[in-house]
Design a protein around this motif. Structure first.
Motif, PDB file in Angstrom:
ATOM      1  N   VAL A 171     -23.208   1.800   0.176  1.00 27.62           N
ATOM      2  CA  VAL A 171     -23.429   2.765   1.253  1.00 27.62           C
ATOM      3  C   VAL A 171     -22.649   4.024   0.892  1.00 27.62           C
ATOM      4  CG1 VAL A 171     -23.088   3.271   3.698  1.00 27.62           C
ATOM      5  CG2 VAL A 171     -23.659   0.931   2.971  1.00 27.62           C
ATOM      6  N   VAL A 172     -23.339   5.082   0.512  1.00 27.22           N
ATOM      7  CA  VAL A 172     -22.621   6.318   0.180  1.00 27.22           C
ATOM      8  C   VAL A 172     -22.534   7.243   1.390  1.00 27.22           C
ATOM      9  CG1 VAL A 172     -23.226   6.172  -2.267  1.00 27.22           C
ATOM     10  CG2 VAL A 172     -24.641   7.567  -0.741  1.00 27.22           C
ATOM     11  N   ASP A 173     -23.244   6.906   2.459  1.00 33.62           N
ATOM     12  CA  ASP A 173     -23.181   7.719   3.678  1.00 33.62           C
ATOM     13  C   ASP A 173     -22.935   6.802   4.867  1.00 33.62           C
ATOM     14  OD1 ASP A 173     -23.401   9.519   5.694  1.00 33.62           O
ATOM     15  OD2 ASP A 173     -25.447  10.153   5.258  1.00 33.62           O
ATOM     16  N   GLU A 204     -22.502  16.166   2.167  1.00 31.79           N
ATOM     17  CA  GLU A 204     -23.626  15.958   1.241  1.00 31.79           C
ATOM     18  C   GLU A 204     -23.657  17.140   0.262  1.00 31.79           C
ATOM     19  OE1 GLU A 204     -25.897  13.301   2.038  1.00 31.79           O
ATOM     20  OE2 GLU A 204     -27.358  13.704   0.480  1.00 31.79           O
ATOM     21  N   ARG A 218     -26.234  19.874  -4.394  1.00 32.80           N
ATOM     22  CA  ARG A 218     -26.947  19.390  -5.576  1.00 32.80           C
ATOM     23  C   ARG A 218     -26.043  18.365  -6.243  1.00 32.80           C
ATOM     24  NH1 ARG A 218     -32.304  19.743  -6.944  1.00 32.80           N
ATOM     25  NH2 ARG A 218     -32.444  21.623  -5.677  1.00 32.80           N
ATOM     26  N   HIS A 227     -24.429   7.308   8.423  1.00 35.10           N
ATOM     27  CA  HIS A 227     -25.869   7.384   8.691  1.00 35.10           C
ATOM     28  C   HIS A 227     -26.341   6.191   9.520  1.00 35.10           C
ATOM     29  CE1 HIS A 227     -30.112   8.027   8.196  1.00 35.10           C
ATOM     30  NE2 HIS A 227     -29.823   9.227   7.742  1.00 35.10           N
ATOM     31  N   GLU A 259     -34.337  16.538  -4.324  1.00 37.89           N
ATOM     32  CA  GLU A 259     -33.013  16.165  -3.790  1.00 37.89           C
ATOM     33  C   GLU A 259     -33.202  15.647  -2.362  1.00 37.89           C
ATOM     34  OE1 GLU A 259     -30.181  17.167  -5.750  1.00 37.89           O
ATOM     35  OE2 GLU A 259     -28.632  16.529  -4.349  1.00 37.89           O
ATOM     36  N   PRO A 260     -32.757  14.411  -2.089  1.00 40.46           N
ATOM     37  CA  PRO A 260     -32.959  13.893  -0.724  1.00 40.46           C
ATOM     38  C   PRO A 260     -32.234  14.754   0.311  1.00 40.46           C
ATOM     39  CG  PRO A 260     -32.205  12.136  -2.213  1.00 40.46           C
ATOM     40  CD  PRO A 260     -32.077  13.429  -2.960  1.00 40.46           C
ATOM     41  N   ASP A 261     -32.794  14.815   1.506  1.00 36.65           N
ATOM     42  CA  ASP A 261     -32.090  15.468   2.621  1.00 36.65           C
ATOM     43  C   ASP A 261     -30.777  14.738   2.865  1.00 36.65           C
ATOM     44  OD1 ASP A 261     -34.378  16.944   2.917  1.00 36.65           O
ATOM     45  OD2 ASP A 261     -35.050  15.959   4.736  1.00 36.65           O
ATOM     46  N   ARG A 262     -30.816  13.454   2.685  1.00 43.16           N
ATOM     47  CA  ARG A 262     -29.655  12.618   2.959  1.00 43.16           C
ATOM     48  C   ARG A 262     -29.790  11.377   2.076  1.00 43.16           C
ATOM     49  NH1 ARG A 262     -24.849  13.891   5.410  1.00 43.16           N
ATOM     50  NH2 ARG A 262     -25.942  15.535   6.522  1.00 43.16           N
ATOM     51  N   LEU A 263     -28.741  11.095   1.323  1.00 41.78           N
ATOM     52  CA  LEU A 263     -28.727   9.927   0.440  1.00 41.78           C
ATOM     53  C   LEU A 263     -27.876   8.853   1.100  1.00 41.78           C
ATOM     54  CD1 LEU A 263     -29.340   8.717  -2.417  1.00 41.78           C
ATOM     55  CD2 LEU A 263     -27.218   9.799  -3.184  1.00 41.78           C
ATOM     56  N   ARG A 314     -21.363  14.421  13.719  1.00 42.11           N
ATOM     57  CA  ARG A 314     -22.431  15.427  13.765  1.00 42.11           C
ATOM     58  C   ARG A 314     -21.922  16.669  14.500  1.00 42.11           C
ATOM     59  NH1 ARG A 314     -23.745  10.534  13.670  1.00 42.11           N
ATOM     60  NH2 ARG A 314     -25.462   9.827  12.361  1.00 42.11           N
ATOM     61  N   VAL A 359     -19.999   2.609  -7.929  1.00 35.62           N
ATOM     62  CA  VAL A 359     -20.706   3.853  -8.256  1.00 35.62           C
ATOM     63  C   VAL A 359     -19.937   5.004  -7.623  1.00 35.62           C
ATOM     64  CG1 VAL A 359     -22.995   2.776  -8.350  1.00 35.62           C
ATOM     65  CG2 VAL A 359     -22.176   3.758  -6.189  1.00 35.62           C
ATOM     66  N   ARG A 380     -29.589  21.332   8.513  1.00 37.35           N
ATOM     67  CA  ARG A 380     -30.851  21.447   9.213  1.00 37.35           C
ATOM     68  C   ARG A 380     -30.722  22.658  10.131  1.00 37.35           C
ATOM     69  NH1 ARG A 380     -35.835  19.246   8.107  1.00 37.35           N
ATOM     70  NH2 ARG A 380     -34.746  17.561   7.045  1.00 37.35           N
ATOM     71  N   THR A 386     -26.721   4.130  -2.953  1.00 40.71           N
ATOM     72  CA  THR A 386     -26.837   4.284  -4.402  1.00 40.71           C
ATOM     73  C   THR A 386     -26.589   2.917  -5.011  1.00 40.71           C
ATOM     74  OG1 THR A 386     -26.126   6.594  -4.385  1.00 40.71           O
ATOM     75  CG2 THR A 386     -25.868   5.404  -6.451  1.00 40.71           C
ATOM     76  N   ARG A 404     -20.412   9.523  -6.872  1.00 34.74           N
ATOM     77  CA  ARG A 404     -21.076  10.822  -7.080  1.00 34.74           C
ATOM     78  C   ARG A 404     -20.088  11.718  -7.827  1.00 34.74           C
ATOM     79  NH1 ARG A 404     -22.515  11.830  -0.998  1.00 34.74           N
ATOM     80  NH2 ARG A 404     -20.612  10.585  -0.864  1.00 34.74           N
ATOM     81  N   ARG A 419     -23.276  17.671   9.182  1.00 35.21           N
ATOM     82  CA  ARG A 419     -22.516  16.429   9.306  1.00 35.21           C
ATOM     83  C   ARG A 419     -21.270  16.567   8.454  1.00 35.21           C
ATOM     84  NH1 ARG A 419     -23.180  11.130   7.987  1.00 35.21           N
ATOM     85  NH2 ARG A 419     -25.454  11.192   7.826  1.00 35.21           N
ATOM     86  N   ARG A 453     -30.579   6.105  -6.968  1.00 37.72           N
ATOM     87  CA  ARG A 453     -30.505   6.558  -5.567  1.00 37.72           C
ATOM     88  C   ARG A 453     -31.518   5.719  -4.780  1.00 37.72           C
ATOM     89  NH1 ARG A 453     -31.532  12.687  -6.759  1.00 37.72           N
ATOM     90  NH2 ARG A 453     -32.665  11.662  -8.451  1.00 37.72           N
ATOM     91  N   GLU A 507     -17.316   4.911  -4.245  1.00 41.57           N
ATOM     92  CA  GLU A 507     -17.807   5.323  -2.933  1.00 41.57           C
ATOM     93  C   GLU A 507     -17.258   4.391  -1.862  1.00 41.57           C
ATOM     94  OE1 GLU A 507     -19.785   7.879  -2.079  1.00 41.57           O
ATOM     95  OE2 GLU A 507     -20.242   8.646  -4.079  1.00 41.57           O
ATOM     96  N   PRO A 508     -17.206   4.850  -0.612  1.00 45.39           N
ATOM     97  CA  PRO A 508     -17.638   6.168  -0.152  1.00 45.39           C
ATOM     98  C   PRO A 508     -16.676   7.282  -0.560  1.00 45.39           C
ATOM     99  CG  PRO A 508     -16.693   4.934   1.681  1.00 45.39           C
ATOM    100  CD  PRO A 508     -16.752   3.994   0.520  1.00 45.39           C
ATOM    101  N   THR A 553     -22.923   6.973  16.074  1.00 38.30           N
ATOM    102  CA  THR A 553     -23.674   5.751  15.787  1.00 38.30           C
ATOM    103  C   THR A 553     -22.706   4.758  15.158  1.00 38.30           C
ATOM    104  OG1 THR A 553     -24.368   6.787  13.720  1.00 38.30           O
ATOM    105  CG2 THR A 553     -25.910   6.900  15.555  1.00 38.30           C
TER     106      THR A 553
END
Lengths: 240, 240, 240, 240
Positions: free
Chosen positions: D137-139, A168, A171, D142, D168-172, C196, A183, C171, D175, A185, C191, D185, A162-163, C229
């Motif tokens: 930081v996988v996102d 996202e 699933r 954010h 399932e998170p809205d945003r991960l 965004r 790590v 969303r 990790t 995904r 995103r 996670r 990652e990243p 951001t």
């Protein structure tokens, strides 16, 4: 009956002795055995029809006829992503939106078709170190994880870290742990239009990843998951 | 083989003549015919085993044995949500997390089990006006929409309107248009643990919604979608 | 300080008298007043710097320098999507992945940049009937809905109907009800990379939608939401 | 101005010498310094008002008045989750749905309020081994990752491993990689009603995790992200 087309760049195997030693017939033929081998018959009760297609065939082997007859397309590419014609990418994209499943394997994260469908750079970090990878099942309720244990261990792999610049996932099924401290995904589900897309990290041109029984199991599970369903009409345009 | 348990409050039908006129045997028996009727046999090639359970049975008919033998549970409640014992709610929740499917119908948006699994108030706006509803398929690629047209029209329904206080659905299949000027997310998919949950708005104690062939089709599609899959181990606790 | 670039095709307004009557200076100048008008100063306490760019300028007005200085880009296009150079689309996509916000307005659902970032056809149904639209806030907790009432009503609009061939939004903020019987997911958040993206349906070349105070409020809310951001490094490539 | 309430079980620190040595005033007071310390003033330009509340106070310190005046609630619990009164859990849940932010820390994954809001068991695997953790930081886009490097390394932690039984998170955002071979996670975003929820794994009663500058930074970022926004009306009930 599930009709699968396995697409492979098929360059490495003809140009590099080390790769040829692992995959003498090409990675596509090794992948084909996942669906034609004895374990497929015993386990699944699904009848697969498997076809292969490669970069240097006319239209890369992905003619309208071939795609129209394909339920799920597997994609393996590495060093020649740019040689795939945009017209063929358009055609594959259109078929995915109409419902064809797509499995994107390992270095195909950088394929035109994956970037086209996801809209991001699909970049990541990597290291060719032959370290151990553990693919943890983070979503044990997902059908792609059917019949697995809590993780799959691969003793020698290339690291992807990652990243990972993808949207996202709808699933997330697997997250990989790497010996070197990273790590990833490594099993990501998406839908685009009516088509299901699964990115699956494992695979390499010299490590014999596709001989691992659990990896083979995941590939069959993913094909089942990605197979088209009937759906409702995709009606667009002017409405009275 | 798919084993279905249909849970119904079964109060309205015994207390209110107007309701009894539409559903003399109870809504649960009307729902049972969705899976036992001729159209189910012709269409699906699935063999269903259907059981019913109601509020006033011991343990509301949802004993450990019944739940252990249930692939998908349908839930219909309206005026007596609070009479459902917490112990039974705990049990149903646990089974859903382990993989049992759950279909939550119409006014069961306010059931204890739905609020428990979603964590929100599940509130909405409503109006008993008998206006027309159109359920638009907003996700034509979803298997719950298999075989439908672009929308289902119900000539007379109770209105449910936004905002609907639920977590953002994993997948939104239907959005309703109401004659009176409202919209509603009327077909919402969730997963909790290994269990699949589908909230489906249509249904009413006096409008004969469950006789509509397309609504019946959706219920069968949703049961297929919500049926448990094998999955991987859900291993929790201390690790060596 | 928030730096906004408003991109407009700017063809209709010069070719069609009816459009010119509503938007004599071009839609981009009308949109600019959303951020430069008195209500912006009173309401937001944000200082906006607004720039415009149009199709027929060199590089469509979207040079490296302009994009580098842009926090949020608004995009309005209708009849000349195909004339936008791929090189400029590449550049905008890259900036979005790096964090620039993007607002995609009305018929720009068919713009190259939106299709590029989403990976789908972005098709829909439509009808030019001048009927009423109600945009229901389906996510009252979202900052793009700040200060709104439960719905926005537009007395005369072009209808856009489902299915809308986009990936499931991260969303969903608004869902539209149309007098003629349709619904539409009219406010969708995504995103991609660090950027965004907000698709917002209202807008038209002849109905004066952008004069509506609540629509103007949404545009300012959306710019605030889409502003970049700081983030963490997007480090890709080979790792030691 | 951002008003924070830090809730702590505050038992370990009074019962166990080893814990008391690390957190003599209680973990809540250590957490308070994240927002009152010099780095907060320099970095954020936000003025925080910080209050604490603990299990053994009347109503666990979470009266209506306290909650009404709280923008973001931080929750730390470990051994006495069951002693939290359901009435207080109801109250906190209601406030979150109305918009109050909630940060759930480390072992509070098993708190009543987190399980209530998520609807799952929130179970996981763990091991007290003092190994190294790396939070990737996988996102990177954010806002909770603002100002971080590509990962945070904690030399000694308790391991938490997948599967983590949460929706399932809205945003991960993060990790974790663990030295012993697991992944987790470890930074998960959810919205329930109008409220933002962030689960953040780091923290422990004896390892001094909350002294780490980057962890402190994440906590401030998360509070900013979880702070309530104005929103639109949450109107429910019968409609005329």
């Amino acid at each position: 009956m599930c009709t699968i087309t396995i697409w492979n760049e098929f360059r490495h195997e003809r140009e590099d002795e080390e790769v040829a030693a692992v995959y003498p017939e090409g990675i596509h033929e090794a992948l084909a055995t996942v669906f034609t081998g004895e374990e497929a018959e015993t386990e699944d009760g699904v009848e697969y029809e498997v076809r292969t297609a490669t970069l240097d065939e006319p239209e890369h082997g992905l003619t309208e006829d071939v795609l129209d007859a394909t339920d799920v397309l597997l994609w393996w590419g590495h060093e020649a992503h740019d040689e795939v014609e945009d017209e063929v990418v358009d055609r594959v994209q259109e078929r995915v939106l109409e419902g064809m499943g797509l499995l994107v394997l390992h270095s195909a994260h950088y394929s035109k078709i994956f970037k086209r469908l996801l809209g991001t750079s699909c970049s990541l970090q990597w290291r060719e170190d032959g370290g151990t990878e553990r693919l943890w099942v983070v979503d044990p309720g997902h059908p792609i994880a059917d019949g697995l244990d809590e993780f799959i261990e691969l003793p020698e792999t290339e690291m992807y870290g990652e990243p990972f610049d993808v949207p996202e996932p709808d699933r997330l099924v697997f997250t990989s742990w790497f010996e070197g401290g990273e790590v990833f995904r490594s099993g990501c589900c998406y839908r685009r239009g009516s088509g299901r897309i699964f990115y699956f990290r494992p695979g390499h041109e010299t490590y014999p990843i596709y001989e691992n029984a659990e990896i083979r199991r995941v590939l069959r599970n993913a094909v089942a998951w990605a197979s088209p369903t009937a759906g409702a009409p995709r009606s667009f345009g002017e409405r009275e």
